[in-house]
Write a protein that holds these residues in place. Sequence first.
Motif, PDB file in Angstrom:
ATOM      1  N   ALA A  46       0.823  -1.219   0.000  1.00  0.00           N
ATOM      2  CA  ALA A  46       0.000   0.000   0.000  1.00  0.00           C
ATOM      3  C   ALA A  46       0.852   1.262   0.000  1.00  0.00           C
ATOM      4  O   ALA A  46       0.323   2.366  -0.107  1.00  0.00           O
ATOM      5  CB  ALA A  46      -0.922  -0.002   1.227  1.00  0.00           C
TER       6      ALA A  46
ATOM      7  N   ASP B 196       0.801  -3.297   7.050  1.00  0.00           N
ATOM      8  CA  ASP B 196       0.187  -2.953   8.346  1.00  0.00           C
ATOM      9  C   ASP B 196      -0.306  -1.509   8.356  1.00  0.00           C
ATOM     10  O   ASP B 196      -0.764  -1.021   9.387  1.00  0.00           O
ATOM     11  CB  ASP B 196       1.162  -3.206   9.510  1.00  0.00           C
ATOM     12  CG  ASP B 196       2.381  -2.293   9.460  1.00  0.00           C
ATOM     13  OD1 ASP B 196       2.507  -1.495   8.497  1.00  0.00           O
ATOM     14  OD2 ASP B 196       3.219  -2.375  10.386  1.00  0.00           O
TER      15      ASP B 196
ATOM     16  N   ALA C  21       9.091  -1.573   4.993  1.00  0.00           N
ATOM     17  CA  ALA C  21      10.187  -1.088   5.835  1.00  0.00           C
ATOM     18  C   ALA C  21       9.838   0.320   6.287  1.00  0.00           C
ATOM     19  O   ALA C  21       8.954   0.960   5.717  1.00  0.00           O
ATOM     20  CB  ALA C  21      11.497  -1.058   5.048  1.00  0.00           C
TER      21      ALA C  21
ATOM     22  N   TYR D 239      17.661   1.457  -5.000  1.00  0.00           N
ATOM     23  CA  TYR D 239      17.009   2.616  -5.628  1.00  0.00           C
ATOM     24  C   TYR D 239      17.806   3.870  -5.315  1.00  0.00           C
ATOM     25  O   TYR D 239      18.206   4.081  -4.170  1.00  0.00           O
ATOM     26  CB  TYR D 239      15.604   2.862  -5.074  1.00  0.00           C
ATOM     27  CG  TYR D 239      14.693   1.680  -4.926  1.00  0.00           C
ATOM     28  CD1 TYR D 239      14.837   0.512  -5.667  1.00  0.00           C
ATOM     29  CD2 TYR D 239      13.629   1.741  -4.022  1.00  0.00           C
ATOM     30  CE1 TYR D 239      13.964  -0.555  -5.512  1.00  0.00           C
ATOM     31  CE2 TYR D 239      12.748   0.692  -3.861  1.00  0.00           C
ATOM     32  CZ  TYR D 239      12.931  -0.457  -4.600  1.00  0.00           C
ATOM     33  OH  TYR D 239      12.062  -1.500  -4.422  1.00  0.00           O
TER      34      TYR D 239
ATOM     35  N   SER E  13      13.947  -4.474  -1.833  1.00  0.00           N
ATOM     36  CA  SER E  13      14.115  -3.018  -1.988  1.00  0.00           C
ATOM     37  C   SER E  13      15.296  -2.557  -1.176  1.00  0.00           C
ATOM     38  O   SER E  13      15.193  -2.411   0.043  1.00  0.00           O
ATOM     39  CB  SER E  13      12.925  -2.273  -1.386  1.00  0.00           C
ATOM     40  OG  SER E  13      11.746  -2.517  -2.046  1.00  0.00           O
TER      41      SER E  13
ATOM     42  N   LEU F 200      -1.424  -6.796   8.187  1.00  0.00           N
ATOM     43  CA  LEU F 200      -0.596  -7.428   9.224  1.00  0.00           C
ATOM     44  C   LEU F 200       0.809  -6.873   9.201  1.00  0.00           C
ATOM     45  O   LEU F 200       1.269  -6.341   8.193  1.00  0.00           O
ATOM     46  CB  LEU F 200      -0.588  -8.950   9.069  1.00  0.00           C
ATOM     47  CG  LEU F 200      -0.004  -9.569   7.791  1.00  0.00           C
ATOM     48  CD1 LEU F 200       1.503  -9.715   7.865  1.00  0.00           C
ATOM     49  CD2 LEU F 200      -0.613 -10.951   7.592  1.00  0.00           C
ATOM     50  N   ASP F 201       1.455  -7.008  10.364  1.00  0.00           N
ATOM     51  CA  ASP F 201       2.861  -6.640  10.509  1.00  0.00           C
ATOM     52  C   ASP F 201       3.681  -7.884  10.148  1.00  0.00           C
ATOM     53  O   ASP F 201       3.447  -8.958  10.729  1.00  0.00           O
ATOM     54  CB  ASP F 201       3.087  -6.219  11.974  1.00  0.00           C
ATOM     55  CG  ASP F 201       4.501  -5.707  12.235  1.00  0.00           C
ATOM     56  OD1 ASP F 201       5.453  -6.211  11.609  1.00  0.00           O
ATOM     57  OD2 ASP F 201       4.639  -4.822  13.099  1.00  0.00           O
TER      58      ASP F 201
ATOM     59  N   ARG G 193       6.384  -8.831  10.991  1.00  0.00           N
ATOM     60  CA  ARG G 193       7.110  -9.449  12.114  1.00  0.00           C
ATOM     61  C   ARG G 193       6.219 -10.414  12.887  1.00  0.00           C
ATOM     62  O   ARG G 193       6.717 -11.187  13.706  1.00  0.00           O
ATOM     63  CB  ARG G 193       7.636  -8.352  13.051  1.00  0.00           C
ATOM     64  CG  ARG G 193       8.771  -7.566  12.433  1.00  0.00           C
ATOM     65  CD  ARG G 193       9.072  -6.329  13.218  1.00  0.00           C
ATOM     66  NE  ARG G 193       8.005  -5.345  13.084  1.00  0.00           N
ATOM     67  CZ  ARG G 193       8.017  -4.131  13.609  1.00  0.00           C
ATOM     68  NH1 ARG G 193       9.050  -3.743  14.327  1.00  0.00           N
ATOM     69  NH2 ARG G 193       7.013  -3.301  13.429  1.00  0.00           N
TER      70      ARG G 193
ATOM     71  N   ILE H  58       5.928   3.125  -3.316  1.00  0.00           N
ATOM     72  CA  ILE H  58       6.451   2.306  -4.419  1.00  0.00           C
ATOM     73  C   ILE H  58       5.627   1.024  -4.570  1.00  0.00           C
ATOM     74  O   ILE H  58       5.305   0.596  -5.685  1.00  0.00           O
ATOM     75  CB  ILE H  58       7.951   2.015  -4.187  1.00  0.00           C
ATOM     76  CG1 ILE H  58       8.725   3.339  -4.092  1.00  0.00           C
ATOM     77  CG2 ILE H  58       8.504   1.148  -5.321  1.00  0.00           C
ATOM     78  CD1 ILE H  58      10.159   3.209  -3.605  1.00  0.00           C
TER      79      ILE H  58
HETATM   80  P1  NAD Z   1       6.404   3.602   2.127  1.00  0.00           P
HETATM   81  O1  NAD Z   1       6.561   3.943   3.558  1.00  0.00           O
HETATM   82  O2  NAD Z   1       5.513   4.448   1.293  1.00  0.00           O
HETATM   83  O3  NAD Z   1       5.959   2.082   1.961  1.00  0.00           O
HETATM   84  C1  NAD Z   1       6.333   1.069   2.879  1.00  0.00           C
HETATM   85  C2  NAD Z   1       5.058   0.280   3.187  1.00  0.00           C
HETATM   86  O4  NAD Z   1       5.390  -0.790   4.080  1.00  0.00           O
HETATM   87  C3  NAD Z   1       3.984   1.111   3.858  1.00  0.00           C
HETATM   88  O5  NAD Z   1       2.740   0.850   3.245  1.00  0.00           O
HETATM   89  C4  NAD Z   1       3.990   0.627   5.317  1.00  0.00           C
HETATM   90  O6  NAD Z   1       2.704   0.742   5.904  1.00  0.00           O
HETATM   91  C5  NAD Z   1       4.431  -0.811   5.132  1.00  0.00           C
HETATM   92  N1  NAD Z   1       5.117  -1.393   6.290  1.00  0.00           N
HETATM   93  C6  NAD Z   1       6.155  -0.875   6.995  1.00  0.00           C
HETATM   94  N2  NAD Z   1       6.535  -1.732   7.959  1.00  0.00           N
HETATM   95  C7  NAD Z   1       5.721  -2.828   7.855  1.00  0.00           C
HETATM   96  C8  NAD Z   1       5.630  -4.051   8.568  1.00  0.00           C
HETATM   97  N3  NAD Z   1       6.450  -4.355   9.596  1.00  0.00           N
HETATM   98  N4  NAD Z   1       4.694  -4.947   8.189  1.00  0.00           N
HETATM   99  C9  NAD Z   1       3.857  -4.684   7.152  1.00  0.00           C
HETATM  100  N5  NAD Z   1       3.908  -3.521   6.450  1.00  0.00           N
HETATM  101  C10 NAD Z   1       4.830  -2.608   6.799  1.00  0.00           C
HETATM  102  O7  NAD Z   1       7.874   3.575   1.486  1.00  0.00           O
HETATM  103  P2  NAD Z   1       8.296   3.476  -0.039  1.00  0.00           P
HETATM  104  O8  NAD Z   1       8.876   4.773  -0.441  1.00  0.00           O
HETATM  105  O9  NAD Z   1       7.227   2.870  -0.834  1.00  0.00           O
HETATM  106  O10 NAD Z   1       9.526   2.469   0.117  1.00  0.00           O
HETATM  107  C11 NAD Z   1       9.389   1.089  -0.157  1.00  0.00           C
HETATM  108  C12 NAD Z   1      10.733   0.413   0.042  1.00  0.00           C
HETATM  109  O11 NAD Z   1      11.700   1.031  -0.801  1.00  0.00           O
HETATM  110  C13 NAD Z   1      11.289   0.500   1.458  1.00  0.00           C
HETATM  111  O12 NAD Z   1      11.883  -0.766   1.745  1.00  0.00           O
HETATM  112  C14 NAD Z   1      12.348   1.575   1.376  1.00  0.00           C
HETATM  113  O13 NAD Z   1      13.383   1.344   2.308  1.00  0.00           O
HETATM  114  C15 NAD Z   1      12.849   1.382  -0.043  1.00  0.00           C
HETATM  115  N6  NAD Z   1      13.418   2.601  -0.624  1.00  0.00           N
HETATM  116  C16 NAD Z   1      12.649   3.730  -0.750  1.00  0.00           C
HETATM  117  C17 NAD Z   1      13.190   4.880  -1.302  1.00  0.00           C
HETATM  118  C18 NAD Z   1      12.391   6.148  -1.424  1.00  0.00           C
HETATM  119  O14 NAD Z   1      12.994   7.221  -1.580  1.00  0.00           O
HETATM  120  N7  NAD Z   1      11.070   6.105  -1.385  1.00  0.00           N
HETATM  121  C19 NAD Z   1      14.526   4.881  -1.749  1.00  0.00           C
HETATM  122  C20 NAD Z   1      15.267   3.711  -1.607  1.00  0.00           C
HETATM  123  C21 NAD Z   1      14.703   2.566  -1.042  1.00  0.00           C
END
Ligand code: NAD
Length: 351
Positions: free
Chosen positions: A13, A36, A87, A181, A127, A62-63, A65, A16
């Motif tokens: 959700a 989650d 993350a 990325y 990622s 869900l989480d 973990r 990315i």
């Molecule tokens: P985001 O925060 O928009 O998306 C992460 C999603 O993971 C969220 O929907 C969050 O609710 C969910 N989440 C977090 N912890 C969770 C858990 N324990 N259990 C279940 N769901 C969980 O971030 P994003 O920008 O979409 O980034 C996605 C990935 O890309 C991440 O791993 C981030 O480290 C990596 N990344 C992002 C960027 C950036 O600039 N956006 C750059 C490099 C790497």
Amino acid sequence: MSGPSTVLVTGGAGFIGSHACAELLDHGYELIVVDDYSNSTPQALARVERIAGRFAGAVYELDIRDRRSLSAVFDRHSVDAVVHFAAFKSVSASVQRPVEYYDANVGGTTALLRTMHEHGVHQLVYSSSCSVYGDAGTGPLDESTPARPTNPYAASKWTCEQILSDVCRRRPEYTVVCLRYFNPVGAHPSGLLGEDPCGVPDNLLPYVAQVAVGRHDRLRVFGTDYPTRDGTAIRDYIHVMDLVEAHRVALDHLADAPGMHVYNLGVGEGSSVLDVVTAFSAACGRRIPYEAAPRRPGDVAELVADARAVTRAWGWHPTRDLDAMCRDAWRFQRLNPQGYAGSARRTESER
Ligand code: NAD
Ligand code: WQD
């Protein structure tokens, strides 16, 4: 589609992850999404469904973990491969709350790996982040650049890479594609999906977009005295649609060879903060007010990918330029000035 057909997406959700879901559904994949909603909203997945015209699969809150709940999802579905986005990603929050970050990012990844292992699932797209390179210096960085993470977030991503690499070294049944990325920006061209950060954005593009829509007076340009062509810091911005296309291509290539494969995802060209301001102004048709501010602690002058390895491996390369990134980010911001929550309220009152 020539890769696995049922893919479990963690963090589907998020910014990315939601774009990846739209891309994979568009290419015929069945999806199982777990999130989650700690940094997202179910509305993003409703938008994905609108774009795709279907939601083939299932969504679980869900989480990751929580291994018992995660295991129940793997029991219920026959998963071929996992794309792991879930993350925490804020560098500044990771400095404030390092243990929380290691627990979420490293603990989340090991919980996922244990559950995958118990269910005989051995294919993963992970990622990672250019932040693992830290302050590696100027010039395009290739994947052999030694990792030098400088904050807990980056260190957590690097730790996960090391765990995955070790698993692949010891267990030949595993294939992991690890994608580093650079700076993902932009939005889905429909204007339905985009970046909707909680609170005041840390990152440049969402902040500029919120200035353009009137949520902030001006941008503060952190550092105008860097040794760059206009004094502002240079980054390698990549359109989120290119980024998620690369994940789809990664799935197609999971069967090529077992082991760990690491690729940068950037365009291989740097843009300064002022380049972004100029491109965004052109996209939205108004001047973006800005003022010079001190350098942000921990920032480096330049971070640009040598992005050729992924092209050599798969014949794939990103195609969208900075103007397209700004145009698409602006469309999302213009249509959703308060993000998903605001537009949902508006839509309901319109009914
Ligand atoms: P985001 O925060 O928009 O998306 C992460 C999603 O993971 C969220 O929907 C969050 O609710 C969910 N989440 C977090 N912890 C969770 C858990 N324990 N259990 C279940 N769901 C969980 O971030 P994003 O920008 O979409 O980034 C996605 C990935 O890309 C991440 O791993 C981030 O480290 C990596 N990344 C992002 C960027 C950036 O600039 N956006 C750059 C490099 C790497
Ligand atoms: C870009 C440039 C700022 C905001 C971060 C993470 C990195 C990765 C990508 C996850 C910098 C300047 C910013 C503002 C500004 N994410 N800026 N005014 O710092 O390159 O990378 O996102 O893995 O780990 O650190 O991206 O968008 O925050 O900043 O002048 O209000 O814009 O100083 O030079 P960054 P960013």
